[in-house]
Design a protein around this motif. Structure first.
Motif, PDB file in Angstrom:
ATOM      1  N   LYS A 106      67.062 -14.121 -19.977  1.00  9.40           N
ATOM      2  CA  LYS A 106      68.159 -13.594 -20.070  1.00  9.40           C
ATOM      3  C   LYS A 106      68.347 -12.543 -21.330  1.00  9.40           C
ATOM      4  N   SER A 107      67.414 -12.939 -22.336  1.00  9.60           N
ATOM      5  CA  SER A 107      67.692 -12.181 -23.575  1.00  9.60           C
ATOM      6  C   SER A 107      66.881 -10.845 -23.245  1.00  9.60           C
ATOM      7  N   ALA A 108      65.874 -10.913 -22.303  1.00  7.94           N
ATOM      8  CA  ALA A 108      64.915  -9.907 -22.067  1.00  7.94           C
ATOM      9  C   ALA A 108      65.912  -8.742 -21.499  1.00  7.94           C
ATOM     10  N   PHE A 109      66.735  -9.142 -20.395  1.00  6.09           N
ATOM     11  CA  PHE A 109      67.674  -8.101 -20.072  1.00  6.09           C
ATOM     12  C   PHE A 109      68.714  -7.502 -20.857  1.00  6.09           C
ATOM     13  N   ARG A 110      69.037  -8.336 -21.766  1.00  5.11           N
ATOM     14  CA  ARG A 110      69.894  -7.560 -22.791  1.00  5.11           C
ATOM     15  C   ARG A 110      69.058  -6.422 -23.669  1.00  5.11           C
ATOM     16  N   SER A 111      67.654  -6.736 -23.878  1.00  7.74           N
ATOM     17  CA  SER A 111      67.066  -5.629 -24.753  1.00  7.74           C
ATOM     18  C   SER A 111      66.719  -4.609 -23.670  1.00  7.74           C
ATOM     19  N   LEU A 112      66.758  -4.912 -22.431  1.00  8.97           N
ATOM     20  CA  LEU A 112      66.553  -3.648 -21.301  1.00  8.97           C
ATOM     21  C   LEU A 112      67.923  -2.978 -21.235  1.00  8.97           C
ATOM     22  N   LEU A 113      68.897  -3.562 -21.405  1.00  3.62           N
ATOM     23  CA  LEU A 113      70.329  -2.967 -21.274  1.00  3.62           C
ATOM     24  C   LEU A 113      70.521  -1.937 -22.357  1.00  3.62           C
ATOM     25  N   VAL A 114      70.116  -2.188 -23.641  1.00  2.00           N
ATOM     26  CA  VAL A 114      70.041  -1.374 -24.741  1.00  2.00           C
ATOM     27  C   VAL A 114      69.072  -0.140 -24.287  1.00  2.00           C
ATOM     28  N   VAL A 115      68.047  -0.184 -23.810  1.00  3.50           N
ATOM     29  CA  VAL A 115      67.206   1.172 -23.324  1.00  3.50           C
ATOM     30  C   VAL A 115      68.017   1.663 -22.344  1.00  3.50           C
TER      31      VAL A 115
END
Length: 160
Positions: free
Chosen positions: A85-94
């Motif tokens: 889930k937190s990996a998708f948050r970091s992907l959202l920033v990109v």
């Protein structure tokens, strides 16, 4: 132990980059001027080592972008294994960053500039729009950073 080695290595790299930068700036500032007959615009002074300074800035920018991408990918992979889930948050920033670049490219102007003495091939709409994209992105990120500096203490105090 590993943290100490990372700090020492990063400190050495920082000092090396700063030393090279100071050396290049000294050569640029003290290296003299291009002879009048070789200048792009004869009436304007032109430092002799402008190209060296520009190539150094390009190299630093390229290294910074490559390191940033490498760390973002490695962080995404490591966080994907531990917390998807937190990996998708970091992907959202990109993705937001890419969206910002697309929007700022779209609003950039492609109107050729009237530059005295310039006869190069970069005064075309695509290069002008890319330049505007980077300038608008920098302006937007500076504004976001200033707002974050101003409002982040308020947000932290509101949570208490």
């Amino acid at each position: 132990m590993a943290v100490t080695k990372i700090h020492k290595t990063s400190k050495m790299v920082l000092y090396a980059i700063m030393g090279i930068t100071v050396l290049i700036l000294a050569v640029f500032l003290l290296g003299g001027e291009v002879p009048v007959e070789e200048r792009v615009v004869p009436t304007i002074s032109e430092p002799r080592f402008t190209d060296l300074l520009m190539y150094w800035v390009y190299a630093l920018l390229a290294i910074s972008v490559l390191v940033l991408i490498a760390f973002a990918v490695s962080d995404f992979i490591s966080s994907w294994k531990a917390r998807p889930k937190s990996a998708f948050r970091s992907l959202l920033v990109v993705l937001v960053f890419v969206a910002m670049l697309i929007i700022t490219f779209a609003i950039g102007s492609g109107t050729p500039l009237n530059i005295v003495g310039y006869t190069g091939s970069e005064n075309v709409p695509i290069f002008l729009k890319i330049t505007d994209m980077w300038l608008y992105s920098i302006y937007l990120m500076v504004v976001v950073n200033v707002l974050a500096l101003l409002f982040s203490p308020l947000l932290k105090s509101g949570k208490k």
